[in-house]
Structure formats: structure tokens, C-alpha cells
Design a protein around this motif. Structure first.
Motif, PDB file in Angstrom:
ATOM      1  N   PHE A 259      26.575  43.259  40.274  1.00 48.78           N
ATOM      2  CA  PHE A 259      25.786  43.624  39.088  1.00 48.78           C
ATOM      3  C   PHE A 259      26.658  44.295  38.040  1.00 48.78           C
ATOM      4  CE2 PHE A 259      21.902  43.694  41.962  1.00 48.78           C
ATOM      5  CZ  PHE A 259      21.396  42.524  41.431  1.00 48.78           C
ATOM      6  N   SER A 260      27.578  45.163  38.469  1.00 44.11           N
ATOM      7  CA  SER A 260      28.470  45.838  37.521  1.00 44.11           C
ATOM      8  C   SER A 260      29.440  44.852  36.871  1.00 44.11           C
ATOM      9  CB  SER A 260      29.254  46.942  38.233  1.00 44.11           C
ATOM     10  OG  SER A 260      28.396  47.930  38.742  1.00 44.11           O
ATOM     11  N   ILE A 261      29.934  43.875  37.652  1.00 40.21           N
ATOM     12  CA  ILE A 261      30.866  42.892  37.097  1.00 40.21           C
ATOM     13  C   ILE A 261      30.173  42.011  36.062  1.00 40.21           C
ATOM     14  CG2 ILE A 261      32.220  40.826  37.675  1.00 40.21           C
ATOM     15  CD1 ILE A 261      32.918  42.150  40.339  1.00 40.21           C
ATOM     16  N   GLY A 269      38.094  40.320  32.320  1.00 34.99           N
ATOM     17  CA  GLY A 269      37.798  41.472  33.170  1.00 34.99           C
ATOM     18  C   GLY A 269      36.941  41.093  34.357  1.00 34.99           C
ATOM     19  N   ARG A 270      35.966  40.200  34.134  1.00 37.69           N
ATOM     20  CA  ARG A 270      35.124  39.741  35.241  1.00 37.69           C
ATOM     21  C   ARG A 270      35.942  38.966  36.273  1.00 37.69           C
ATOM     22  NH1 ARG A 270      31.330  38.597  31.037  1.00 37.69           N
ATOM     23  NH2 ARG A 270      31.940  36.389  31.086  1.00 37.69           N
ATOM     24  N   ALA A 271      36.836  38.106  35.780  1.00 39.47           N
ATOM     25  CA  ALA A 271      37.662  37.313  36.698  1.00 39.47           C
ATOM     26  C   ALA A 271      38.577  38.208  37.529  1.00 39.47           C
ATOM     27  CB  ALA A 271      38.490  36.311  35.907  1.00 39.47           C
ATOM     28  N   LYS A 272      39.155  39.236  36.903  1.00 39.24           N
ATOM     29  CA  LYS A 272      40.047  40.154  37.624  1.00 39.24           C
ATOM     30  C   LYS A 272      39.279  40.950  38.673  1.00 39.24           C
ATOM     31  CE  LYS A 272      43.453  43.819  36.975  1.00 39.24           C
ATOM     32  NZ  LYS A 272      44.135  44.718  35.999  1.00 39.24           N
ATOM     33  N   ALA A 273      38.067  41.416  38.297  1.00 42.54           N
ATOM     34  CA  ALA A 273      37.256  42.183  39.240  1.00 42.54           C
ATOM     35  C   ALA A 273      36.835  41.328  40.430  1.00 42.54           C
ATOM     36  CB  ALA A 273      36.027  42.749  38.527  1.00 42.54           C
ATOM     37  N   SER A 278      37.175  39.191  46.199  1.00 42.99           N
ATOM     38  CA  SER A 278      36.905  37.940  46.911  1.00 42.99           C
ATOM     39  C   SER A 278      37.630  37.872  48.253  1.00 42.99           C
ATOM     40  CB  SER A 278      37.297  36.751  46.036  1.00 42.99           C
ATOM     41  OG  SER A 278      38.674  36.831  45.685  1.00 42.99           O
ATOM     42  N   SER A 279      38.878  38.358  48.307  1.00 43.80           N
ATOM     43  CA  SER A 279      39.640  38.311  49.555  1.00 43.80           C
ATOM     44  C   SER A 279      38.961  39.146  50.633  1.00 43.80           C
ATOM     45  CB  SER A 279      41.069  38.822  49.329  1.00 43.80           C
ATOM     46  OG  SER A 279      41.727  38.050  48.361  1.00 43.80           O
ATOM     47  N   HIS A 280      38.590  40.363  50.255  1.00 40.14           N
ATOM     48  CA  HIS A 280      37.939  41.259  51.217  1.00 40.14           C
ATOM     49  C   HIS A 280      36.607  40.689  51.672  1.00 40.14           C
ATOM     50  CE1 HIS A 280      35.376  44.844  52.197  1.00 40.14           C
ATOM     51  NE2 HIS A 280      36.402  45.053  52.987  1.00 40.14           N
ATOM     52  N   LEU A 281      35.838  40.122  50.752  1.00 43.63           N
ATOM     53  CA  LEU A 281      34.527  39.580  51.096  1.00 43.63           C
ATOM     54  C   LEU A 281      34.662  38.376  52.031  1.00 43.63           C
ATOM     55  CD1 LEU A 281      31.546  40.052  50.550  1.00 43.63           C
ATOM     56  CD2 LEU A 281      31.705  38.482  48.613  1.00 43.63           C
ATOM     57  N   THR A 282      35.685  37.555  51.837  1.00 41.91           N
ATOM     58  CA  THR A 282      35.927  36.411  52.719  1.00 41.91           C
ATOM     59  C   THR A 282      36.213  36.869  54.142  1.00 41.91           C
ATOM     60  OG1 THR A 282      36.844  35.172  50.858  1.00 41.91           O
ATOM     61  CG2 THR A 282      37.331  34.354  53.074  1.00 41.91           C
ATOM     62  N   VAL A 283      37.067  37.890  54.279  1.00 42.32           N
ATOM     63  CA  VAL A 283      37.406  38.433  55.597  1.00 42.32           C
ATOM     64  C   VAL A 283      36.165  39.033  56.269  1.00 42.32           C
ATOM     65  CG1 VAL A 283      38.751  40.201  56.808  1.00 42.32           C
ATOM     66  CG2 VAL A 283      39.812  38.839  54.994  1.00 42.32           C
TER      67      VAL A 283
END
Length: 346
Positions: A259-261, A269-273, A278-283
Motif C-alpha cells: 500500500f505504501s509503495i 521509486g516504486r520499482a526500486k522499493a 521481491s527477493s525476500h518475499l520469494t524466499v
């Protein structure tokens, strides 16, 4: 035993009573002998046999080569992550501090399981003492629980960085990060030791063959004598505390992060956030998905083959993918790797 009974009704009644008493004593003695035999069988069990991949002996050396390659990859990649997060000033942040600790736990986790698997594949003997089996289970649960909590701490770090950036340096100071990591370890240890002791206090009789390649809870509980309902409930409770609760907290954190992104006006900025999360969420999805299915599904529906496959995912495949996911999808780590390689080759 034969009893001669008189034709007298009175005598006949007495003899019948005597016969019933003798029969009762004989039954009691048989029951006592059975219980004694079961206890002796349970107490005489001093080792288990891990069947592992004995059902595919023709793939023995292929599996050995694959698992050895994966193990070396895990050691090399995670050690590299730990090294560059220590020596590169650009990576001296809470996010990479947690990642470094996560890499250390991954190395310990696979070292508890893979070398034993490689040895069993070489010798085709899965003999393991009860003490060694209990120790392996204890370390697997302890390190797995620590990983769950570290992933939650990493999600909290991303939440503070994106949703509350002005207070990030204050909230995620080095002291607080160190305390969070210490809490991840300390909170798991007593629970895991207690659960392991509870499981291995059960009597084991009959077969000592574990249809698995590690001493995990579901296959070990199948060999226990008597009612294991209390132990199964304890496993569910611990799994809820260390798997489901952290997973729910991570989902809540990422809902707020998303929601914040989406509120950011800049597409860059959205792409960087998104890239940092994304890596952490995949793991998280890979690790929690396989671990949750293994420890939270009802016992009657557990398939031994599916259990082995899921265990291969969260003990070998996911630890192999984790450092690759974090390095390939993280520009900061890739830049630090290039700097390190240029220094080594110069």
C-alpha cells in the motif's frame, strides 16, 4: 491343565470357580509377559536405520553428485554473502546485517543434513544411533525455527524502511538489530529441546526403519508405540507459533508495504522499493510453503514420498536457491561482488 470334576453339584460349582481363577491367573501372566517383552524391545532399541533413497539404488551416485554440488554451492554462495556484507561499507545496513545472519544459519542448517545424506549414499547404510538422531532433529528444528524468525525480522526491517523511513535509523539501530537476532535464537532453543526430549521419551518398539533421509518429526513419530496424540498436538502448537504466526506477521507487513509503495508518485521509486522486497518475499513463500505443509497437515493424510519430496525442497533446494535469489536480484550485492572480484584479480 486338566481338572477332574465330581458329579456332585456342590463340588462341580467349586471346581468351576477354581478353574475360572486358574484361567484368570494364566491370562494375567500372559499379559505381564507381553508387556515385559514390549518394554524390553523398546529399551533394547539403540539405533534407527534411515532408508533414505534405498528404493532407487541405481541413482545412488547421481544423487551423490547432485547433492554434493548443491552443498558446495550453498557453502560458497552464503560464505560470499557473509564476506561482502562485512567488508563493503555500502552494505553496512540492517537489511544486510540480517541477510548475513540468515546466510550463517543456512550454512549450519544444510551442514546438519547434507553430509549425513552423502555418507549414507556412499555406504548404503543408514544406521544412526538414537542420540545422533535426536541431536539431528533438535538442530534441524532449532535452525529452521531461527530461519522463520529471521525472515520475520527481515520483513519488519523492510516495513520500517518503506513505511516509516524518517525513523528508520532510530528504530533499526545496530543495538536493536543485534537484540532481534539474539531473540530469534534464544526463543527457539528451549522449545526445541523440550519437544525433542518429549518425542524421544516415547517407547520405540517393532521396526526401527525410518523411511526418510533425515530424522524428522513425522517419520520418527510413526515408529513410536502407543498413543502419540499429545505429541502431535505439541507439534501443531509449535508449528503454529514458529511457522504460521511469523508467516501472518510477514503477510501483514507486506500488505502495508505494498500500500505504501503504490502511494509513491515516482515509477522509479516504486520499482526500486519492489525490487528490495521481491527477493525476500520469494524466499518466504518457498520456505514457509513447504515447511507449513510438512508440519501442519493431518497425520493420516501424510504420504511418505510426498514428505521426502517436501523435505528435499526445504533442506536442500531452497537453501541452494536463496543466495542466488538474493544476489541476482540485488544490485547492491552485485556491485559489491564486482568490486571484490576486481580486487582479487588486480
Amino acid at each position: 491343565m486338566y481338572i477332574i470334576v465330581s458329579n456332585s453339584n456342590k463340588v462341580t460349582g467349586q471346581c468351576n470357580v477354581r478353574y475360572e481363577l486358574i484361567a484368570t491367573f494364566d491370562l494375567l501372566s500372559v499379559d505381564e509377559q507381553t508387556l515385559t517383552t514390549e518394554k524390553s524391545n523398546a529399551s533394547s532399541l539403540i539405533e534407527f536405520v534411515l532408508l533414505g533413497f534405498s528404493d532407487v539404488p541405481h541413482l545412488q551416485w547421481i544423487l551423490f553428485g547432485i547433492f554434493l554440488l548443491m552443498y558446495l554451492t550453498i557453502l560458497m554462495c552464503n560464505s560470499t554473502i557473509m564476506l561482502i556484507t562485512r567488508i563493503d561499507p555500502a552494505l553496512q545496513t540492517p537489511m544486510y546485517f540480517f541477510l548475513s545472519n540468515f546466510s550463517f544459519v543456512e550454512i549450519c542448517y544444510v551442514t546438519v543434513t547434507i553430509p549425513r545424506m552423502l555418507m549414507d549414499l556412499c555406504t548404503l547404510k543408514g544406521n544412526i544411533s538414537i542420540f545422533a538422531c535426536a541431536a539431528q532433529m533438535c538442530f534441524i528444528l532449532m535452525l529452521g525455527g531461527t530461519e522463520c524468525l529471521l525472515l520475520t525480522a527481515m520483513a519488519y526491517d523492510r516495513y520500517v524502511a518503506i513505511c516509516n523511513p524518517l525513523h528508520y535509523s532510530l528504530v533499526m539501530s545496530h543495538r536493536i538489530c543485534t537484540q532481534l537476532v539474539a531473540a530469534c535464537w534464544i526463543s527457539v532453543i528451549p522449545v526445541v529441546i523440550g519437544q525433542t526430549y518429549q518425542i524421544f521419551s516415547l517407547p520405540f518398539c517393532g521396526s526401527n526403519r525410518i523411511n526418510h533421509f533425515i530424522c524428522d518429526i513425522p517419520p520418527v513419530l510413526k515408529l513410536a508405540c502407543g498413543d502419540t496424540f499429545v505429541n502431535e498436538i505439541a507439534v501443531y502448537i509449535v508449528a503454529m507459533v514458529f511457522v504460521m504466526v511469523p508467516f501472518v506477521l510477514i503477510l501483514v507487513s507486506y500488505c502495508k508495504i505494498i500500500f505504501s509503495i503504490l502511494k509513491l508518485s515516482s515509477a522509479k521509486g516504486r520499482a526500486k522499493a519492489f525490487s528490495t522486497c521481491s527477493s525476500h518475499l520469494t524466499v518466504v513463500v518457498l520456505f514457509y510453503g513447504t515447511a507449513g505443509i510438512t508440519y501442519l497437515q493431518p497425520k493420516p493424510t501424510q504420504s511418505e514420498r510426498i514428505g521426502k519430496l517436501l523435505s528435499l525442497f526445504y533442506t536442500i533446494l531452497i537453501p541452494t536457491l536463496n543466495p542466488i535469489i538474493y544476489t541476482l536480484r540485488n544490485k547492491d550485492i552485485m556491485m559489491a561482488l564486482r568490486k571484490l572480484l576486481s580486487k582479487l584479480l588486480a
